[in-house]
Design an enzyme around this catalytic site. Structure first.
Site, PDB file in Angstrom:
ATOM      1  N   ALA A  25       0.850  -1.193   0.000  1.00  0.00           N
ATOM      2  CA  ALA A  25       0.000   0.000   0.000  1.00  0.00           C
ATOM      3  C   ALA A  25       0.876   1.230   0.000  1.00  0.00           C
ATOM      4  CB  ALA A  25      -0.930  -0.001   1.217  1.00  0.00           C
ATOM      5  N   GLY A  28       0.336   9.100   2.163  1.00  0.00           N
ATOM      6  CA  GLY A  28       0.895  10.419   1.964  1.00  0.00           C
ATOM      7  C   GLY A  28       2.306  10.559   2.474  1.00  0.00           C
ATOM      8  N   MET A  29       2.705   9.718   3.434  1.00  0.00           N
ATOM      9  CA  MET A  29       4.031   9.824   4.011  1.00  0.00           C
ATOM     10  C   MET A  29       4.935   8.671   3.629  1.00  0.00           C
ATOM     11  SD  MET A  29       3.933  11.073   7.970  1.00  0.00           S
ATOM     12  CE  MET A  29       5.255   9.918   8.257  1.00  0.00           C
ATOM     13  N   THR A  31       5.355   4.280   1.973  1.00  0.00           N
ATOM     14  CA  THR A  31       4.895   3.129   1.208  1.00  0.00           C
ATOM     15  C   THR A  31       5.144   1.890   2.058  1.00  0.00           C
ATOM     16  OG1 THR A  31       5.469   4.214  -0.866  1.00  0.00           O
ATOM     17  CG2 THR A  31       5.130   1.835  -0.938  1.00  0.00           C
ATOM     18  N   VAL A  32       4.182   0.954   2.040  1.00  0.00           N
ATOM     19  CA  VAL A  32       4.286  -0.250   2.858  1.00  0.00           C
ATOM     20  C   VAL A  32       4.552  -1.444   1.940  1.00  0.00           C
ATOM     21  CG1 VAL A  32       3.175  -1.732   4.551  1.00  0.00           C
ATOM     22  CG2 VAL A  32       2.733   0.731   4.572  1.00  0.00           C
ATOM     23  N   ASP A 141      -6.267   8.363  13.204  1.00  0.00           N
ATOM     24  CA  ASP A 141      -6.635   7.998  11.828  1.00  0.00           C
ATOM     25  C   ASP A 141      -7.438   6.697  11.827  1.00  0.00           C
ATOM     26  OD1 ASP A 141      -6.824   8.284   9.109  1.00  0.00           O
ATOM     27  OD2 ASP A 141      -4.839   7.493   8.677  1.00  0.00           O
TER      28      ASP A 141
END
Length: 691
Positions: A25, A28-29, A31-32, A141
Site C-alpha cells: 500500500a 501520503g508519508m 509506502t508499505v 486515523d
C-alpha cells in the site's frame, strides 16, 4: 515518484536484514511493503518513508517518535511495531504482517452489515483503542482501511504511525487523518485526545450499519465543513428498522462537543458490550437494505428545494422540481381535537375546501410522519373528551362539594410535596455517577451509597485493573441519572489467564501459528546446538508450558541448531595408539582399516592415510585410519663386473637409491657393490664402486 521507489526497492535488502518482496500500500508519508526478516525468517510489513521526506530531519524525528510510541503498546488487537531504523536514504518502520483483508474490503463486498456483525467487528477495534488510550496514546486515523482482519479471524487496529503520546503537543495546523472520519476539533486545528478517536469510530460504525458514509462532497473541504457544522444523522434515517439504541450509540460517539462523547475507548467498550447483551436476536440480525440513497439525496428530497444542486444527468444529483412535490396542508381539526396540536404552517386556511375536494382527499396529501402524529394527537383528544362528562347528572350539595374540593386540593398538595421531595431531594433526584476506576470495590460501593445510588457489583476480567478493584460503572462516570436507578459496578477479577501450550518439538513456523492462534505474541528467538533435536525445532519456551498467562504475552523460544559440528584432527604420521586417542578426545570415533599399505617413507604401524582428513563431523562421527606396513623388502641383484650405468638404471627401477663411488671410471664397470645378493628395504641406498 512512488512507482520508481517501488521498482527500486523490490528485491533489495534493506539494512542487510529485510528482503523487500512486494508492495502492499501507499500513503501520503510512506509506502508499505511485504518483506522477509532474514535474521528471524519471518514475514513483516516494512513502512518506508517517501524519498523526498527521508532527508527531512523533522520527519525522521517524527518517525522515531511514532516507533517508540507504538512499540510501547502490546495488545492482541493492535498491530505490533517490531523495529525502526535508517539505511542510507531509506528511513523505515517494521510492523507485524497480518495476512488477510481490511474492514474496507468487507464493506465494499457486503455494504451495510447486520448489527450483530457490525458490533462483533467493532468490539476488538474499540478494545484495541481502549488499550492505547490507557497507555497514553491516540490513533488520529481510525478508518476501515486501518482495521485489519486476518485470515484466521483475528482483528487488529493498524497504522499507529500517526499516534502521538497524549503528554506531547498534539495540536497541528494541518489535517492528520482521513477527512471522512475526522473529528470536528481536528478540522478546527484544536488539540486531539482519545475522544477524537471515539468520533472516528462512531463514524465508522455508522458506515458499517448503513453501508454509506454520513457525509459526502465533491472535494474534501466540503466533508470537513459538514463535520464541523452539522450533526451526524441517526443511522436509522439511512437504514429504517435499526433499533434506537444503535442511533443513540452512534450519536453519543459523534457529538460535536468532545465533552459529550465517551471519555475514552474503555468507556465506549463498556457501553458497546452492554448494548449487545440487551438487544434481541431479531434486532441484532436486522438485515439492512442492499442499496440505500445517499444522505445528500435524502436531504434534497426532504427540503423540496428548487435550487440547482448539480447537473441533471444520471451520474450527478438531479434538479428537484417544485412541481413534482407540491406542498400540502393538513385538514381542519375534527371536533374535540385541539388545533394547537398542529404547527400553524401546515393548518388549512379558514373556509370551505375547493369544490370537489373532501377532507379525506385533503388528508391523503399528508406525509406518513404527519399522519402518524395527527393520529396520535386525535386519539389523546378523544380519550380526554371521553373522560370529561358533558353535563352534571345531579346538582348535589354545595357545602359537600366544597369539602370534597378542599380534600382533593389537600391531597394534590400532599402528592405535589411528596413528588417534589422525591424528585428534588429523595431517591428520584438527579445525581452524577462518580469516577470509580481503580478504586477498591468496597470503597467504590461506599462512594456510590454516599452519593445516593444503589450498586450492583458484577465481576469481570480486566487486563489492566488488578483483582478486587473497580473497572468502571454502567452508566459510565460523569453520567447524570435519577438516584433510584440501579448502578452496575464492574469489579475486576484480574486478567483472564490461559495456559500456554507445549511448543517443544514443533518447528518455528508451527510454534508461530500456535502462538497466534492462542492470541500470544512471539518474544525473543535464540538458537542452541542440540545432539538429539533436529535443527529448526523448539527446545524450550519461556514462560514454560501450562503456565497461566494473559492474551498478548510474549513467549521466548530456544530453537535447535542440530548437533554441534566438531573439527577433524589430522593424525597422519602418528602411531596407531596416539592417533586413536586424538580422534576420541575430539569427540569422534576412530576406525582402523583392515588393509595396511607398504610405504617406503612411513614407518610400519604409523597412520599413512585418514578419511576425512579435515573439515567437521557431528559428535561421534567416524574417521577411518589406514596404517603403513613400512617399506617393501626387495632382493638386490649382483651387478659386479657389469656396466655401472646399466646397474644404476636397474637398481632405480627396483626402487633403490644408487650412490656411485668412482675410482678413475675409465672402464665404467662395477668393481663392487653394497649390499649385494640380499633383501633390502625399498628406497634404501645401494653403493656401487666404479673403475
Amino acid at each position: 515518484m512512488q512507482e520508481q521507489v517501488s521498482d527500486h526497492l523490490l528485491g533489495s535488502l534493506v539494512d542487510q536484514r529485510y528482503l523487500v518482496r512486494t508492495r502492499l500500500a501507499g500513503g501520503g508519508m510512506s509506502t508499505v511493503y511485504l518483506a522477509t526478516d532474514e535474521r528471524l525468517d519471518r514475514d513483516v510489513a516494512l513502512k518506508v518513508l517517501h524519498p523526498h521526506l527521508a532527508n527531512d530531519a523533522s520527519f525522521l524525528e517524527r518517525l522515531r517518535r511514532e516507533a517508540r510510541a507504538a512499540a510501547s503498546l502490546s495488545h492482541p488487537h493492535v498491530v505490533g511495531v517490531l523495529d525502526q531504523g535508517q539505511d542510507g536514504h531509506i528511513a523505515y518502520l517494521v510492523m507485524e504482517y497480518i495476512k488477510g483483508h481490511t474492514l474496507r474490503d468487507v464493506l465494499q463486498e457486503k455494504g451495510g452489515l447486520s448489527p450483530r456483525l457490525a458490533l462483533a467487528l467493532i468490539d476488538p477495534v474499540i478494545e484495541g483503542l481502549a488499550a492505547a488510550h490507557s497507555a497514553g496514546l491516540i490513533h488520529r486515523d481510525v478508518k476501515p482501511e486501518n482495521v485489519l482482519i486476518a485470515d484466521d479471524g483475528r482483528i487488529k487496529v493498524g497504522d499507529f504511525g500517526l499516534a502521538r503520546a497524549v503528554t506531547a503537543a498534539t495540536s497541528t495546523g494541518s489535517l492528520i487523518g482521513t477527512v471522512a472520519y475526522l473529528a470536528p476539533e481536528l478540522v478546527l486545528g484544536e488539540a486531539a485526545d482519545a475522544r477524537s478517536d471515539i468520533y472516528s469510530a462512531g463514524v465508522m460504525l455508522y458506515e458499517m450499519l448503513t453501508g454509506t458514509q454520513p457525509y459526502s462532497g465533491e472535494v474534501p473541504i466540503q466533508v470537513a465543513y459538514k463535520h464541523v457544522n452539522a450533526e451526524i444523522p441517526a443511522p436509522s434515517a439511512a437504514a429504517p428498522g435499526l433499533v434506537s439504541d444503535l442511533d443513540e450509540l452512534v450519536q453519543w460517539c459523534t457529538a460535536k462537543d468532545p465533552e459529550q462523547r465517551p471519555v475514552d475507548g474503555g468507556a465506549l467498550l463498556s457501553e458497546l458490550r452492554h448494548i449487545r447483551t440487551t438487544l434481541s436476536d431479531e434486532q441484532l440480525d436486522y438485515a439492512p437494505l442492499s442499496a440505500r440513497p445517499s444522505l445528500a439525496a435524502a436531504e434534497q428530497a426532504a427540503s423540496l428545494d428548487t435550487t440547482v444542486l448539480g447537473s441533471a444527468d444520471a451520474a450527478h444529483t438531479e434538479i428537484i422540481s417544485s412541481g413534482q412535490h407540491p406542498t400540502s396542508v393538513l385538514p381542519q381539526p375534527a371536533q374535540g381535537i385541539s388545533a394547537a396540536a398542529f404547527p400553524t404552517s401546515v393548518l388549512p386556511p379558514a373556509g370551505p375546501l375547493p369544490a370537489g375536494t373532501d377532507r379525506d382527499a385533503s388528508s391523503a396529501q399528508l406525509s406518513p410522519r404527519e399522519e402518524k402524529r395527527a393520529a396520535r394527537q386525535a386519539e389523546k383528544d378523544r380519550a380526554r373528551a371521553a373522560a370529561t362528562p358533558s353535563r352534571t347528572l345531579r346538582e348535589g350539595n354545595v357545602r359537600r362539594r366544597a369539602v370534597i374540593w378542599a380534600s382533593v386540593i389537600l391531597l394534590l398538595a400532599v402528592l405535589a410535596g411528596t413528588a417534589g421531595w422525591f424528585f428534588g431531594m429523595g431517591p428520584g433526584s438527579p445525581g452524577t455517577i462518580p469516577a470509580l476506576k481503580n478504586r477498591p470495590a468496597q470503597e467504590a460501593e461506599q462512594l456510590l451509597r454516599t452519593a445516593g445510588f444503589q450498586s450492583r457489583p458484577q465481576d469481570v476480567f480486566d487486563d489492566e485493573v488488578k483483582a478486587g478493584y473497580t473497572v468502571g460503572t454502567d452508566p459510565a462516570a460523569g453520567v447524570e441519572i435519577r438516584k433510584f436507578l440501579p448502578v452496575t459496578l464492574f469489579v475486576s477479577k484480574g486478567p483472564q489467564l490461559f495456559p500456554l501450550a507445549n511448543l517443544d518439538g514443533l518447528s518455528l513456523e508451527q510454534a508461530k501459528d500456535a502462538l497466534a492462534g492462542a492470541e500470544m505474541t512471539l518474544g525473543r528467538v535464540s538458537e542452541k546446538y542440540d545432539e538429539q533435536a533436529p535443527a529448526g525445532t523448539i527446545l524450550s519456551q519461556a514462560p514454560a508450558k501450562d503456565t497461566p498467562v494473559r492474551h498478548g504475552t510474549a513467549v521466548s523460544l530456544v530453537v535447535s541448531k542440530g548437533p554441534q559440528p566438531l573439527p577433524v584432527p589430522d593424525v597422519r604420521g602418528m602411531d596407531r595408539a596416539a592417533a586413536v586417542k586424538a580422534i576420541s578426545d575430539a569427540g569422534l570415533t576412530a576406525k582402523v582399516a583392515a588393509e595396511e599399505i607398504f610405504d617406503k617413507k612411513a614407518p610400519a604401524g604409523t597412520v599413512l592415510r585418514q578419511s576425512p582428513s579435515d573439515g567437521t563431523l557431528n559428535r561421534g562421527g567416524t574417521v577411518t585410519l589406514t596404517l603403513s606396513k613400512g617399506p617393501r623388502l626387495v632382493e638386490v641383484p649382483n651387478f659386479v663386473g657389469k656396466s655401472a650405468k646399466q646397474a644404476e638404471r636397474e637398481l632405480k627401477k627396483l626402487g633403490f637409491e644408487v650412490e656411485l663411488d668412482v675410482f678413475g671410471g675409465i672402464l665404467g664397470l662395477v668393481q663392487s657393490q653394497d649390499p649385494v645378493d640380499t633383501m633390502a628395504p625399498e628406497g634404501s641406498t645401494v653403493t656401487l664402486r666404479v673403475v
